[in-house]
Design a protein around this motif. Structure first.
Motif, mmCIF file in Angstrom:
data_model
loop_
_atom_site.group_PDB
_atom_site.id
_atom_site.type_symbol
_atom_site.label_atom_id
_atom_site.label_comp_id
_atom_site.label_asym_id
_atom_site.label_seq_id
_atom_site.Cartn_x
_atom_site.Cartn_y
_atom_site.Cartn_z
ATOM 1 N N ARG A 35 0.826 -1.207 0.000
ATOM 2 C CA ARG A 35 0.000 0.000 0.000
ATOM 3 C C ARG A 35 0.862 1.258 0.000
ATOM 4 N NH1 ARG A 35 -5.428 -1.350 3.353
ATOM 5 N NH2 ARG A 35 -5.889 0.746 2.642
ATOM 6 N N LEU A 36 1.948 1.252 0.759
ATOM 7 C CA LEU A 36 2.884 2.382 0.752
ATOM 8 C C LEU A 36 3.515 2.538 -0.629
ATOM 9 C CD1 LEU A 36 4.441 4.646 2.155
ATOM 10 C CD2 LEU A 36 6.096 2.914 2.922
ATOM 11 N N GLU A 37 3.869 1.419 -1.230
ATOM 12 C CA GLU A 37 4.391 1.427 -2.598
ATOM 13 C C GLU A 37 3.387 2.095 -3.539
ATOM 14 O OE1 GLU A 37 4.513 -2.373 -5.067
ATOM 15 O OE2 GLU A 37 6.600 -2.161 -4.417
ATOM 16 N N ALA B 232 -2.933 1.637 -3.039
ATOM 17 C CA ALA B 232 -2.769 2.360 -1.782
ATOM 18 C C ALA B 232 -4.040 2.300 -0.938
ATOM 19 C CB ALA B 232 -2.385 3.813 -2.065
ATOM 20 N N LEU B 233 -5.180 2.288 -1.602
ATOM 21 C CA LEU B 233 -6.467 2.241 -0.901
ATOM 22 C C LEU B 233 -6.902 0.815 -0.549
ATOM 23 C CD1 LEU B 233 -8.324 4.951 -2.983
ATOM 24 C CD2 LEU B 233 -7.516 5.144 -0.619
ATOM 25 N N GLY B 234 -6.100 -0.177 -0.960
ATOM 26 C CA GLY B 234 -6.404 -1.561 -0.624
ATOM 27 C C GLY B 234 -7.184 -2.312 -1.668
ATOM 28 N N THR C 102 -9.909 -9.924 -3.366
ATOM 29 C CA THR C 102 -8.711 -9.387 -4.010
ATOM 30 C C THR C 102 -7.453 -9.944 -3.357
ATOM 31 O OG1 THR C 102 -8.166 -7.451 -2.638
ATOM 32 C CG2 THR C 102 -10.007 -7.205 -4.186
ATOM 33 N N HIS C 103 -6.325 -9.728 -4.018
ATOM 34 C CA HIS C 103 -5.065 -10.212 -3.463
ATOM 35 C C HIS C 103 -4.650 -9.434 -2.210
ATOM 36 C CE1 HIS C 103 -2.972 -6.834 -5.456
ATOM 37 N NE2 HIS C 103 -1.874 -7.203 -4.830
#
Length: 133
Positions: free
Chosen positions: A18-20, A107-109, A121-122
């Motif tokens: 998510r940071l990526e 980033a939002l998941g 989702t993954h």
């Protein structure tokens, strides 16, 4: 029909992905600014990859395949290579808008979809399905 085992990324690896997404999405926006293409185009197209959700009208297997094709970095990367090869600022801008969308979704998941249902989702279960599990 056999049950399909679903796995998703949790804990620190999930937070890193998510940071990526935040960092690469931000980089895409920053690079877009250098193209001198109108921000109106950015605003008008940033959600365009989500039109791939319409694939779910034909079922979760086809829907997930179409969605994942639009939400993987493969397309924006290939478009970016074509932009650099042709020296087209507009094509590069389109690739960067697409990449920004994909990365901000991460980033939002919102991860790549499994063929079971839209919520799987993954990066984990999303939406109202998450509250029921």
């Amino acid at each position: 029909m056999a049950a399909v085992m679903q796995c998703h990324v949790t804990g620190v690896p999930n937070r890193l992905l998510r940071l990526e997404g935040v960092l690469l999405g931000g980089l895409s926006v920053w690079l877009f600014a250098s193209t001198d293409v109108s921000w109106w185009l950015f605003a008008g197209l940033i959600l365009a990859p989500d039109l791939a959700m319409l694939g779910y009208l034909f079922g979760p297997r086809l829907g997930s395949a179409i969605y994942n094709a639009a939400h993987s970095l493969i397309g924006p990367a290939l478009l970016g290579v074509a932009a650099l090869a042709s020296e087209s600022a507009m094509t590069l801008a389109l690739a960067l808008i697409w990449a920004a969308h994909v990365e901000f979704d991460r980033a939002l998941g919102y991860g790549l979809k499994y063929a079971t249902r839209f919520a799987d989702t993954h990066l984990g279960v999303i939406g109202s399905a998450r509250r029921t599990e």
